[in-house]
Scaffold this motif. Structure first.
Motif, PDB file in Angstrom:
ATOM      1  N   GLY A 160       0.821  -1.217   0.000  1.00 17.45           N
ATOM      2  CA  GLY A 160       0.000   0.000   0.000  1.00 17.45           C
ATOM      3  C   GLY A 160       0.846   1.254   0.000  1.00 17.45           C
ATOM      4  O   GLY A 160       0.315   2.374  -0.014  1.00 17.45           O
ATOM      5  N   GLY A 161       2.175   1.078   0.032  1.00 19.07           N
ATOM      6  CA  GLY A 161       3.052   2.249  -0.007  1.00 19.07           C
ATOM      7  C   GLY A 161       3.141   2.948   1.332  1.00 19.07           C
ATOM      8  O   GLY A 161       2.635   2.463   2.342  1.00 19.07           O
ATOM      9  N   VAL A 207       8.356  -2.100   7.302  1.00 18.94           N
ATOM     10  CA  VAL A 207       7.542  -2.913   8.221  1.00 18.94           C
ATOM     11  C   VAL A 207       8.314  -4.192   8.546  1.00 18.94           C
ATOM     12  O   VAL A 207       9.036  -4.725   7.692  1.00 18.94           O
ATOM     13  CB  VAL A 207       6.199  -3.256   7.550  1.00 18.94           C
ATOM     14  CG1 VAL A 207       5.374  -4.213   8.396  1.00 18.94           C
ATOM     15  CG2 VAL A 207       5.398  -1.983   7.259  1.00 18.94           C
ATOM     16  N   MET A 208       8.177  -4.690   9.769  1.00 14.43           N
ATOM     17  CA  MET A 208       8.885  -5.916  10.145  1.00 14.43           C
ATOM     18  C   MET A 208       8.160  -7.126   9.538  1.00 14.43           C
ATOM     19  O   MET A 208       6.939  -7.262   9.673  1.00 14.43           O
ATOM     20  CB  MET A 208       8.979  -6.063  11.660  1.00 14.43           C
ATOM     21  CG  MET A 208       9.764  -4.938  12.305  1.00 14.43           C
ATOM     22  SD  MET A 208      10.178  -5.297  14.032  1.00 14.43           S
ATOM     23  CE  MET A 208      11.863  -5.908  13.812  1.00 14.43           C
ATOM     24  N   ARG A 209       8.943  -7.987   8.860  1.00  8.88           N
ATOM     25  CA  ARG A 209       8.409  -9.158   8.163  1.00  8.88           C
ATOM     26  C   ARG A 209       7.783 -10.145   9.156  1.00  8.88           C
ATOM     27  O   ARG A 209       8.301 -10.337  10.263  1.00  8.88           O
ATOM     28  CB  ARG A 209       9.550  -9.856   7.423  1.00  8.88           C
ATOM     29  CG  ARG A 209      10.214  -9.008   6.339  1.00  8.88           C
ATOM     30  CD  ARG A 209      11.491  -9.696   5.843  1.00  8.88           C
ATOM     31  NE  ARG A 209      11.218 -11.100   5.494  1.00  8.88           N
ATOM     32  CZ  ARG A 209      11.967 -12.115   5.921  1.00  8.88           C
ATOM     33  NH1 ARG A 209      12.992 -11.895   6.746  1.00  8.88           N
ATOM     34  NH2 ARG A 209      11.657 -13.362   5.573  1.00  8.88           N
ATOM     35  N   PRO A 210       6.724 -10.830   8.756  1.00  7.33           N
ATOM     36  CA  PRO A 210       6.057 -11.773   9.671  1.00  7.33           C
ATOM     37  C   PRO A 210       6.848 -13.057   9.924  1.00  7.33           C
ATOM     38  O   PRO A 210       6.813 -13.594  11.047  1.00  7.33           O
ATOM     39  CB  PRO A 210       4.725 -12.075   8.982  1.00  7.33           C
ATOM     40  CG  PRO A 210       4.938 -11.765   7.537  1.00  7.33           C
ATOM     41  CD  PRO A 210       5.952 -10.663   7.496  1.00  7.33           C
ATOM     42  N   GLU A 211       7.590 -13.562   8.916  1.00  5.41           N
ATOM     43  CA  GLU A 211       8.216 -14.884   9.080  1.00  5.41           C
ATOM     44  C   GLU A 211       9.151 -14.996  10.298  1.00  5.41           C
ATOM     45  O   GLU A 211       8.983 -15.913  11.122  1.00  5.41           O
ATOM     46  CB  GLU A 211       8.964 -15.310   7.803  1.00  5.41           C
ATOM     47  CG  GLU A 211       8.077 -15.457   6.574  1.00  5.41           C
ATOM     48  CD  GLU A 211       8.112 -14.213   5.717  1.00  5.41           C
ATOM     49  OE1 GLU A 211       8.263 -13.106   6.297  1.00  5.41           O
ATOM     50  OE2 GLU A 211       7.991 -14.342   4.484  1.00  5.41           O
ATOM     51  N   PRO A 212      10.105 -14.096  10.445  1.00  7.24           N
ATOM     52  CA  PRO A 212      10.997 -14.240  11.622  1.00  7.24           C
ATOM     53  C   PRO A 212      10.216 -14.189  12.936  1.00  7.24           C
ATOM     54  O   PRO A 212      10.483 -14.944  13.869  1.00  7.24           O
ATOM     55  CB  PRO A 212      11.964 -13.066  11.489  1.00  7.24           C
ATOM     56  CG  PRO A 212      11.908 -12.671  10.038  1.00  7.24           C
ATOM     57  CD  PRO A 212      10.516 -12.969   9.590  1.00  7.24           C
ATOM     58  N   TRP A 213       9.241 -13.272  12.998  1.00 12.40           N
ATOM     59  CA  TRP A 213       8.424 -13.169  14.217  1.00 12.40           C
ATOM     60  C   TRP A 213       7.651 -14.473  14.472  1.00 12.40           C
ATOM     61  O   TRP A 213       7.594 -14.949  15.618  1.00 12.40           O
ATOM     62  CB  TRP A 213       7.460 -11.987  14.128  1.00 12.40           C
ATOM     63  CG  TRP A 213       8.113 -10.696  14.480  1.00 12.40           C
ATOM     64  CD1 TRP A 213       8.474  -9.685  13.630  1.00 12.40           C
ATOM     65  CD2 TRP A 213       8.523 -10.281  15.790  1.00 12.40           C
ATOM     66  NE1 TRP A 213       9.083  -8.673  14.323  1.00 12.40           N
ATOM     67  CE2 TRP A 213       9.128  -9.008  15.648  1.00 12.40           C
ATOM     68  CE3 TRP A 213       8.455 -10.863  17.063  1.00 12.40           C
ATOM     69  CZ2 TRP A 213       9.650  -8.310  16.741  1.00 12.40           C
ATOM     70  CZ3 TRP A 213       8.960 -10.173  18.145  1.00 12.40           C
ATOM     71  CH2 TRP A 213       9.549  -8.900  17.990  1.00 12.40           C
TER      72      TRP A 213
END
Ligand SMILES: COc1cccc(Cn2ccc3ccc(-c4cc(N)[nH]n4)cc32)c1
Length: 229
Positions: free
Chosen positions: A56-57, A62-68
């Motif tokens: 969405g620009g 933004v922090m990526r979901p995978e590592p979290w």
């Protein structure tokens, strides 16, 4: 230990200070166990990437979901409360601190950049209780300072951490009022006297004076706490 705290962050060294403070004693006594986890240990690319551009620009990353997801898979158990510091969270209050102090397990997810992909919070809510919590109406660069403040506020309420628990009863926000002013020796300092009532030995009058000081100070500094307009 009575309480286990896990912290996930890209700045694990930030929490080294927890070893020396009041909570250092609590950890030695085995009352509170603290484990800090480096989010980058849950990445698998050469640059250990934890952020990406926002869908969405918009400015920032933004922090990526995978590592979290992988980090929380390891530390988030169903009995835990996941606390996510956020400018858009519920206000952290003494009441919330007291509530969290009764928990056996807290996990702090410390974000950076413009925050964490919202799906991380959504997924976590299917595993454990999740609370997005704001320290106050001002903007920090990440969740670490907020987590440190919350850990201190909660930790000191865990039974056995504070030497003399009765000091917890009389402090600010305990009875919904700010605390009265405190004085110690000398009786006169730079020509300023301690309020004579405090040297009178009249404990009833002293208690009344202190209560009046609490009300007066709260009305002056924090009328919102009195439910006044
Ligand atoms: C509008 O500015 C921002 C919008 C989103 C995120 C950030 C930076 N940031 C990243 C993770 C993070 C976690 C907590 C906080 C935070 C908490 C409180 N009380 N203030 N700031 C700030 C955080 C700045």
């Amino acid at each position: 230990g009575r309480m286990r705290i896990d912290i996930v962050t890209i700045f694990p060294e930030f929490f080294g200070v927890l070893d020396v403070s009041l909570l250092g004693k609590a950890r030695e006594r085995g009352i509170i166990d603290v484990a800090v986890h480096d989010l980058r240990d849950y990445t698998h690319d050469r640059h250990r990437t934890v952020d990406d551009t926002p869908y969405g620009g918009g400015a920032g990353m933004v922090m990526r979901p995978e590592p979290w997801g992988e980090a929380l898979d390891e530390v988030l158990t169903p009995d835990a409360v996941l606390i996510v510091p956020s400018p858009a969270g519920e206000r952290f209050t003494q009441a919330l601190a007291k509530q969290l102090a009764t928990e056996s397990r807290l996990v702090f997810a410390c974000g950076r950049y413009e925050g964490i992909d919202q799906r991380v919070v959504e997924h976590a809510a299917s595993v454990a209780r999740v609370r997005e919590v704001s320290l106050g109406d001002y903007v920090l660069n990440g969740g670490e300072v907020a987590a440190m403040a919350m850990i201190e506020a909660v930790g000191r309420l865990v039974p056995g951490v504070i030497g003399n628990p009765e000091s917890l009863d009389e402090e600010s926000h305990e009875d919904g009022l700010l605390e009265y002013p405190s004085y110690t020796k000398p009786a006169v300092w730079r020509e300023r006297e301690v309020p004579p009532i405090l040297l009178s030995g009249n404990h009833g009058a002293i208690a009344a004076w202190r209560r009046e000081q609490q009300v007066e100070r709260t009305r002056r500094v924090r009328p919102d706490l009195l439910g006044d307009a």
